[in-house]
Design a protein around this motif. Structure first.
Motif, PDB file in Angstrom:
ATOM      1  N   GLY A 194     108.768 120.671  26.127  1.00  0.00           N
ATOM      2  CA  GLY A 194     108.256 119.822  25.067  1.00  0.00           C
ATOM      3  C   GLY A 194     108.281 118.344  25.397  1.00  0.00           C
ATOM      4  O   GLY A 194     107.769 117.519  24.631  1.00  0.00           O
ATOM      5  N   GLU A 195     108.870 117.976  26.530  1.00  0.00           N
ATOM      6  CA  GLU A 195     108.980 116.575  26.912  1.00  0.00           C
ATOM      7  C   GLU A 195     107.630 116.051  27.420  1.00  0.00           C
ATOM      8  O   GLU A 195     106.828 116.792  27.986  1.00  0.00           O
ATOM      9  CB  GLU A 195     110.056 116.430  27.996  1.00  0.00           C
ATOM     10  CG  GLU A 195     110.552 115.017  28.200  1.00  0.00           C
ATOM     11  CD  GLU A 195     111.737 114.952  29.168  1.00  0.00           C
ATOM     12  OE1 GLU A 195     112.355 113.886  29.283  1.00  0.00           O
ATOM     13  OE2 GLU A 195     112.054 115.998  29.801  1.00  0.00           O
ATOM     14  N   THR A 196     107.383 114.769  27.217  1.00  0.00           N
ATOM     15  CA  THR A 196     106.182 114.127  27.763  1.00  0.00           C
ATOM     16  C   THR A 196     106.608 113.251  28.931  1.00  0.00           C
ATOM     17  O   THR A 196     107.425 112.335  28.767  1.00  0.00           O
ATOM     18  CB  THR A 196     105.474 113.269  26.696  1.00  0.00           C
ATOM     19  OG1 THR A 196     105.059 114.101  25.612  1.00  0.00           O
ATOM     20  CG2 THR A 196     104.246 112.591  27.291  1.00  0.00           C
ATOM     21  N   ILE A 197     106.053 113.551  30.099  1.00  0.00           N
ATOM     22  CA  ILE A 197     106.409 112.845  31.332  1.00  0.00           C
ATOM     23  C   ILE A 197     105.184 112.118  31.864  1.00  0.00           C
ATOM     24  O   ILE A 197     104.096 112.700  32.009  1.00  0.00           O
ATOM     25  CB  ILE A 197     106.925 113.832  32.410  1.00  0.00           C
ATOM     26  CG1 ILE A 197     108.164 114.571  31.926  1.00  0.00           C
ATOM     27  CG2 ILE A 197     107.186 113.105  33.720  1.00  0.00           C
ATOM     28  CD1 ILE A 197     109.375 113.696  31.724  1.00  0.00           C
ATOM     29  N   ARG A 204      96.316 111.123  23.213  1.00  0.00           N
ATOM     30  CA  ARG A 204      97.763 111.261  23.375  1.00  0.00           C
ATOM     31  C   ARG A 204      98.465 111.434  22.025  1.00  0.00           C
ATOM     32  O   ARG A 204      99.418 112.200  21.897  1.00  0.00           O
ATOM     33  CB  ARG A 204      98.320 110.044  24.130  1.00  0.00           C
ATOM     34  CG  ARG A 204      97.978 110.082  25.626  1.00  0.00           C
ATOM     35  CD  ARG A 204      98.574 108.923  26.395  1.00  0.00           C
ATOM     36  NE  ARG A 204      97.815 107.700  26.206  1.00  0.00           N
ATOM     37  CZ  ARG A 204      98.246 106.625  25.558  1.00  0.00           C
ATOM     38  NH1 ARG A 204      99.462 106.638  25.006  1.00  0.00           N
ATOM     39  NH2 ARG A 204      97.505 105.549  25.442  1.00  0.00           N
ATOM     40  N   LYS A 205      97.966 110.724  21.000  1.00  0.00           N
ATOM     41  CA  LYS A 205      98.538 110.838  19.658  1.00  0.00           C
ATOM     42  C   LYS A 205      98.344 112.252  19.108  1.00  0.00           C
ATOM     43  O   LYS A 205      99.267 112.860  18.543  1.00  0.00           O
ATOM     44  CB  LYS A 205      97.861 109.821  18.740  1.00  0.00           C
ATOM     45  CG  LYS A 205      98.367 109.832  17.290  1.00  0.00           C
ATOM     46  CD  LYS A 205      97.704 108.697  16.512  1.00  0.00           C
ATOM     47  CE  LYS A 205      98.181 108.668  15.055  1.00  0.00           C
ATOM     48  NZ  LYS A 205      97.672 109.808  14.288  1.00  0.00           N
ATOM     49  N   ALA A 206      97.124 112.797  19.318  1.00  0.00           N
ATOM     50  CA  ALA A 206      96.824 114.159  18.846  1.00  0.00           C
ATOM     51  C   ALA A 206      97.705 115.180  19.537  1.00  0.00           C
ATOM     52  O   ALA A 206      98.200 116.125  18.900  1.00  0.00           O
ATOM     53  CB  ALA A 206      95.349 114.472  19.098  1.00  0.00           C
ATOM     54  N   VAL A 259     100.678 105.945  29.924  1.00  0.00           N
ATOM     55  CA  VAL A 259     101.969 106.634  30.049  1.00  0.00           C
ATOM     56  C   VAL A 259     103.113 105.898  29.363  1.00  0.00           C
ATOM     57  O   VAL A 259     104.226 106.407  29.316  1.00  0.00           O
ATOM     58  CB  VAL A 259     102.327 106.842  31.547  1.00  0.00           C
ATOM     59  CG1 VAL A 259     101.308 107.727  32.231  1.00  0.00           C
ATOM     60  CG2 VAL A 259     102.463 105.506  32.281  1.00  0.00           C
ATOM     61  N   GLU A 260     102.862 104.697  28.822  1.00  0.00           N
ATOM     62  CA  GLU A 260     103.970 103.870  28.342  1.00  0.00           C
ATOM     63  C   GLU A 260     104.732 104.479  27.168  1.00  0.00           C
ATOM     64  O   GLU A 260     105.905 104.147  26.929  1.00  0.00           O
ATOM     65  CB  GLU A 260     103.461 102.470  27.977  1.00  0.00           C
ATOM     66  CG  GLU A 260     102.468 102.424  26.845  1.00  0.00           C
ATOM     67  CD  GLU A 260     101.971 101.005  26.596  1.00  0.00           C
ATOM     68  OE1 GLU A 260     102.528 100.077  27.215  1.00  0.00           O
ATOM     69  OE2 GLU A 260     101.030 100.840  25.789  1.00  0.00           O
ATOM     70  N   ASP A 261     104.077 105.372  26.391  1.00  0.00           N
ATOM     71  CA  ASP A 261     104.796 106.000  25.281  1.00  0.00           C
ATOM     72  C   ASP A 261     105.386 107.357  25.654  1.00  0.00           C
ATOM     73  O   ASP A 261     105.808 108.132  24.778  1.00  0.00           O
ATOM     74  CB  ASP A 261     103.878 106.137  24.064  1.00  0.00           C
ATOM     75  CG  ASP A 261     102.619 106.942  24.369  1.00  0.00           C
ATOM     76  OD1 ASP A 261     102.398 107.266  25.562  1.00  0.00           O
ATOM     77  OD2 ASP A 261     101.857 107.247  23.425  1.00  0.00           O
ATOM     78  N   SER A 262     105.453 107.665  26.945  1.00  0.00           N
ATOM     79  CA  SER A 262     106.040 108.926  27.406  1.00  0.00           C
ATOM     80  C   SER A 262     107.554 108.898  27.236  1.00  0.00           C
ATOM     81  O   SER A 262     108.181 107.829  27.204  1.00  0.00           O
ATOM     82  CB  SER A 262     105.710 109.162  28.893  1.00  0.00           C
ATOM     83  OG  SER A 262     104.311 109.216  29.097  1.00  0.00           O
ATOM     84  N   GLY A 273     112.516 106.569  34.206  1.00  0.00           N
ATOM     85  CA  GLY A 273     113.017 105.886  33.019  1.00  0.00           C
ATOM     86  C   GLY A 273     111.942 105.717  31.978  1.00  0.00           C
ATOM     87  O   GLY A 273     110.789 106.131  32.170  1.00  0.00           O
ATOM     88  N   THR A 274     112.295 105.074  30.870  1.00  0.00           N
ATOM     89  CA  THR A 274     111.300 104.766  29.838  1.00  0.00           C
ATOM     90  C   THR A 274     110.514 103.535  30.269  1.00  0.00           C
ATOM     91  O   THR A 274     110.860 102.858  31.259  1.00  0.00           O
ATOM     92  CB  THR A 274     111.988 104.484  28.491  1.00  0.00           C
ATOM     93  OG1 THR A 274     112.826 103.312  28.634  1.00  0.00           O
ATOM     94  CG2 THR A 274     112.824 105.669  28.047  1.00  0.00           C
TER      95      THR A 274
END
Length: 580
Positions: A363-366, A513-515, A535-538, A553-554
């Motif tokens: 479920g993670e977004t990378i 990406r929001k969807a 990718v910045e909101d991953s 990292g974030t």
């Protein structure tokens, strides 16, 4: 190689066996007909009754009709067997190619595979047709005609003992000279097809750079190269006919001269007019058979080279295969790289990936960022087992990917490439590649998530709009959104976007990406991108360089501590580089 090709005969064995049997009957009848004709000529000369001539005439008609019938039937069975073999070969080659891994495909040029499926199979088909018909007919005709010539002509038939070996040597020399030329041509066919394929695929680039003249010259050089070798081979092959004619005229002169002398001097006791005419007929049969045999050898020479190329594809074993007891259930979308290294070929000097140790929760977004050649795509190809890791283990759902049934694994790992392919057909048909049983409502929902429904609705035919081959009648951004929708229909546990929003604007990219965050939160999402904004909101971002993971990292962490990430971010923002 022959055993491998013969395995494709299968249901056409009966036709393959029937053809030489029918041809044998045809040859026997054809060889008897001159004998009956000679007897009729001699009977006419002796002043026989009309009743006797009528009987022989009817016998000739029956034999001719039977010979025609056997020949026609042989033609039908031969066509059935040869065309059937070609059909099965194409089927076997194509189906084997479908099983290839990327590693297998890398061994063959696309143009070479096309040549093998077309030209090479046609050559084998023609050779097989000659093998079961002409290659049976010609030797039998040669042997029977030779025997009958001695029966009918006696001492005069010895001319064939001299002429036949002479013609055979000449034809053998012709074949010996042409074989290397034909072998060389096939490699040049591959280059010719490659030139055509590159030109057609890159037609827009060719025209935008006004390079039509260059492409024409390149194609012309390849075509001229093929033509040159074929012309040389055909010039040598053209010697077949004059050589046969020369031998034929020698035989005719000898038989007519000495045959006439024998008839006159012995008053028909040793040789009669009918015998002389049949001797000429048998001589033509023998020499024609030899010439046909030479053509069979040339065709077989061509086919042997083609057969070797076909056998190479049929013998190629997929480098990836299901385990003995495969797992048919993927537990979740977690991905683990345990000290993975990878190179594309055993002969490769350097690793494409080196000691990658990465653990992704379900479920993670990378997000993955890196320069060209940093092996971002190489990394994600190991997840769906398009390649196998050279060292270490790749796990999906807590199990090594090598333990899964390949179809099961790939159905749970959807990959959307930057240059994904749409096939000719309607939008609905293309979308259902993701799920062939998807309802119209599911298609619409997937397209809304991928921000594709808006432009599809504007088409006159909506979801029934026909997509040309390669998706040439839709834009790059529209094509990418359709491919994302197709992947979403698989309802995968892992969704990989390999720079697959590069052709859409930043607003649409953000909406996609929001969807995905809102509607498929349990799906693991791996996003490869060149743009920081993608990718910045991953949850986490990987920075890759030279086949290694340099930082994880974030967005905020990397922006604060990683120089490469900082350089990419500021180059895209301070320099005012457009994200569109």
């Amino acid at each position: 190689m022959i055993r491998k090709l013969a395995g494709s005969i299968r249901e056409y064995k009966k036709a393959s066996i029937a053809t030489p049997c029918l041809v044998s009957m045809e040859v026997v009848l054809e060889c008897i007909i001159p004998f009956i004709t000679a007897r009729m000529v001699n009977q006419i000369k002796a002043g026989c009754e009309f009743r006797v001539l009528l009987q022989d005439g009817l016998l000739l008609v029956v034999m001719a009709l039977l010979s025609l019938g056997f020949g026609t039937a042989a033609g039908f069975t031969c066509a059935t067997a040869s065309c059937g073999l070609a059909r099965n070969l194409r089927h076997d080659i194509f189906y084997n190619i479908q099983k290839f891994s990327f590693e297998n495909i890398d061994k063959f040029l696309t143009s070479s595979l096309v040549t093998r499926l077309t030209t090479d199979v046609t050559n084998v088909q023609m050779a097989y047709m000659m093998l079961i018909r002409t290659a049976v007919r010609s030797p039998l005709m040669l042997i029977f005609a030779f025997i009958m010539a001695f029966i009918m002509g006696g001492k005069l038939a010895w001319i064939f003992v001299v002429v036949v070996p002479l013609l055979a040597c000449g034809l053998g020399l012709v074949i010996y000279k042409t074989m290397p030329l034909f072998r060389r041509v096939f490699r040049k066919y591959d280059k010719l097809n490659e030139s055509i394929q590159e030109n057609i695929n890159g037609m827009r680039v060719v025209k935008s750079f006004v390079r039509e003249d260059y492409e024409e010259q390149k194609f012309g050089a390849a075509a001229e190269d093929v033509c040159r070798d074929f012309t040389r081979a055909e010039r040598i092959l053209a010697l077949n006919n004059p050589l046969m004619q020369f031998c034929m005229y020698i035989v005719m002169i000898f038989v007519l001269t000495f045959g006439s002398y024998t008839i006159i001097s012995t008053r028909g006791l040793d040789l009669d007019v009918g015998h002389l005419s049949s001797l000429l007929t048998y001589s033509f049969m023998m020499l024609s058979s030899l010439m046909m045999l030479s053509m069979v050898f040339v065709m077989i020479t061509l086919a042997l080279e083609s057969g070797q190329r076909i056998a190479e594809v049929l013998d190629e074993k997929p480098s990836l295969a299901n385990p003995e007891h495969p797992v048919y259930q993927v537990a979740d979308g977690s991905v683990d790289f345990d000290h993975v290294s990878f190179k594309y070929s055993r002969k490769a000097e350097r690793m494409a990936l080196s000691d990658v140790d990465l653990h992704i929760r379900s479920g993670e977004t990378i997000g993955i960022i890196g320069g060209t050649g940093s092996s971002k795509s190489s990394l994600i190809q190991l997840i769906s087992r398009l390649y196998d890791a050279t060292e270490g283990e790749v796990k999906v759902g807590g199990r090594n990917v090598k333990e899964y049934d390949l179809e099961t694994l790939r159905n749970q790992v959807a990959v959307v490439l930057q240059k994904n392919v749409l096939f000719s057909g309607t939008i609905k048909e293309n979308l259902r590649w993701g799920n062939k049983n998807a309802s119209d409502e599911e298609l619409v929902q997937a397209c809304r998530l991928a921000q594709a429904d808006e432009f599809i609705s504007q088409f006159p035919n909506g979801y029934d709009t026909y997509i040309e081959q390669g998706g040439t009648n839709v834009s790059g951004g529209q094509k990418q959104r359709l491919c994302i929708a197709r992947a979403l229909l698989k309802k995968p546990k892992i969704l990989i976007l390999d720079d697959s929003t590069s052709a859409v604007d930043t607003r649409t990219d953000a909406l996609i990406r929001k969807a995905m965050r809102e509607y498929i939160p349990e799906t693991t999402k791996i996003i490869i991108a060149q743009r920081i904004s993608s990718v910045e909101d991953s949850d986490r971002i990987l920075v890759m360089d030279g086949g290694r993971i340099l930082a994880v990292g974030t967005h905020e962490e990397l922006l604060a501590h990683n120089e490469i990430y900082q350089e990419i971010y500021y180059s895209q923002n301070k320099a005012g580089v457009s994200d569109e």
